[in-house]
Design a protein around this motif. Structure first.
Motif, PDB file in Angstrom:
ATOM      1  N   ARG A   8      61.827  20.851  41.066  1.00 47.65           N
ATOM      2  CA  ARG A   8      60.691  19.983  41.401  1.00 47.65           C
ATOM      3  C   ARG A   8      61.049  18.511  41.240  1.00 47.65           C
ATOM      4  NH1 ARG A   8      56.212  23.369  37.873  1.00 47.65           N
ATOM      5  NH2 ARG A   8      56.380  25.312  39.081  1.00 47.65           N
ATOM      6  N   THR A   9      61.901  18.224  40.256  1.00 50.41           N
ATOM      7  CA  THR A   9      62.266  16.827  39.989  1.00 50.41           C
ATOM      8  C   THR A   9      63.281  16.309  40.992  1.00 50.41           C
ATOM      9  OG1 THR A   9      61.873  17.167  37.621  1.00 50.41           O
ATOM     10  CG2 THR A   9      63.194  15.257  38.264  1.00 50.41           C
ATOM     11  N   GLN A  12      61.846  17.024  45.148  1.00 50.57           N
ATOM     12  CA  GLN A  12      60.392  16.996  45.081  1.00 50.57           C
ATOM     13  C   GLN A  12      59.703  17.280  46.420  1.00 50.57           C
ATOM     14  OE1 GLN A  12      58.820  13.377  43.467  1.00 50.57           O
ATOM     15  NE2 GLN A  12      56.750  14.181  43.266  1.00 50.57           N
ATOM     16  N   GLU A  13      60.274  16.797  47.518  1.00 53.98           N
ATOM     17  CA  GLU A  13      59.619  16.929  48.822  1.00 53.98           C
ATOM     18  C   GLU A  13      60.020  18.189  49.576  1.00 53.98           C
ATOM     19  OE1 GLU A  13      57.235  14.904  49.599  1.00 53.98           O
ATOM     20  OE2 GLU A  13      57.602  13.847  47.710  1.00 53.98           O
ATOM     21  N   ALA A  17      60.848  23.211  46.365  1.00 54.03           N
ATOM     22  CA  ALA A  17      60.100  22.690  45.219  1.00 54.03           C
ATOM     23  C   ALA A  17      58.669  23.211  45.225  1.00 54.03           C
ATOM     24  CB  ALA A  17      60.110  21.167  45.251  1.00 54.03           C
TER      25      ALA A  17
END
Length: 273
Positions: A8-9, A12-13, A17
């Motif tokens: 996710r970090t 992120q896009e 994620a």
């Protein structure tokens, strides 16, 4: 969890994620923590409001909410309404509407459920599952009728049309037939109820080919029809006809087979000198 957080970090896009939220929610659901599963999916819908996966997240969150028990049904309805409003016209929105109506009925809010089903019928006139909304709407009308002849006639009209539609799944026709007969029976129209139950039985119980091809759902509703008709035959002092029905139920191994055998034995004892 560390890996999911990293994805996710660092990405992120990406769709990957976004999928991590579903993976995490599935884990919590698998260990019975449905509140956390629901919360994670709602958080995803809030954070990725433009994602194509939002509707899926809201639908699954509502299912987890329902699993938490009756105290959370209203919350599930709100989540489903959010889905319907944000994704109008989609297949999932239609399914969400059906689920909303079902939950409202479980809460005994038949008026609210009826409005939901009517909106589905009007908004999706050609949907392949339109019959599901029509059948459930008839249930609501019957539940709200409270002796109103006009409302009962409306519900009966819907059910009769569904029974006579050969394009519908057989189990739907049987369910509609059972409910049609049940309305008549509850309103003391015995002869008409016997006629309707008999119609369903002759089509799907006395026809070996139709009976053997039934799904689990169809077998359930056919069994209920047989027991209702059999009970009415017993009340009408026609035990022989009731026994014939129960024997057919036993022969096709429909639900309630043990109960049918007990009824056969009891009727034989009554007939014995």
């Amino acid at each position: 969890f560390e890996l999911l957080t990293r994805i996710r970090t660092e990405f992120q896009e990406s769709v990957a994620a976004q999928r991590t939220y579903f993976t995490e929610a599935a884990y919590h659901a698998s260990v019975g923590d449905f509140a956390s599963a629901q919360s994670i999916l709602v958080s995803f819908a809030d954070e990725y409001s433009e994602s194509i996966l939002v509707s899926q997240a809201l639908f699954q969150a509502a299912l987890h909410c329902q699993t938490r028990g009756p105290d959370h049904y209203r919350e599930a309805v709100v989540l489903l309404d959010r889905l319907v409003q944000s994704d109008q016209g989609s297949e999932l929105a239609y399914q969400a509407g059906l689920k909303q109506g079902d939950l409202l009925r479980l809460m005994n809010d038949f008026a609210g459920a009826q409005l939901i089903y009517e909106n589905l019928i009007n908004s999706y006139p050609s949907h392949r599952l339109r019959y599901a909304a029509e059948l459930s709407r008839a249930d609501c009308i019957a539940a709200l009728a409270q002796g109103s002849d006009s409302q009962l006639l409306e519900a009966i009209g819907v059910l009769e049309r569904l029974v006579d539609r050969p394009d519908l799944p057989v189990e739907v026709q049987i369910e509609a037939g059972y409910k049609w007969g049940n309305i008549l029976q509850r309103n003391d129209d015995r002869e008409a109820a016997i006629t309707v139950y008999g119609l369903v039985a002759s089509r799907y119980l006395l026809d070996a080919q139709n009976a053997s091809a039934l799904t689990t759902v169809g077998r359930y509703w056919l069994s209920r029809t047989v027991f209702s008709l059999g009970s009415m035959m017993e009340e009408s002092q026609e035990p022989e006809e009731a026994v014939k029905l129960y024997r057919k139920l036993v022969a096709f191994n429909l639900p309630g087979r043990s109960l049918a055998l007990n009824r056969i034995d009891q009727l034989r004892l009554v007939e014995s000198p």
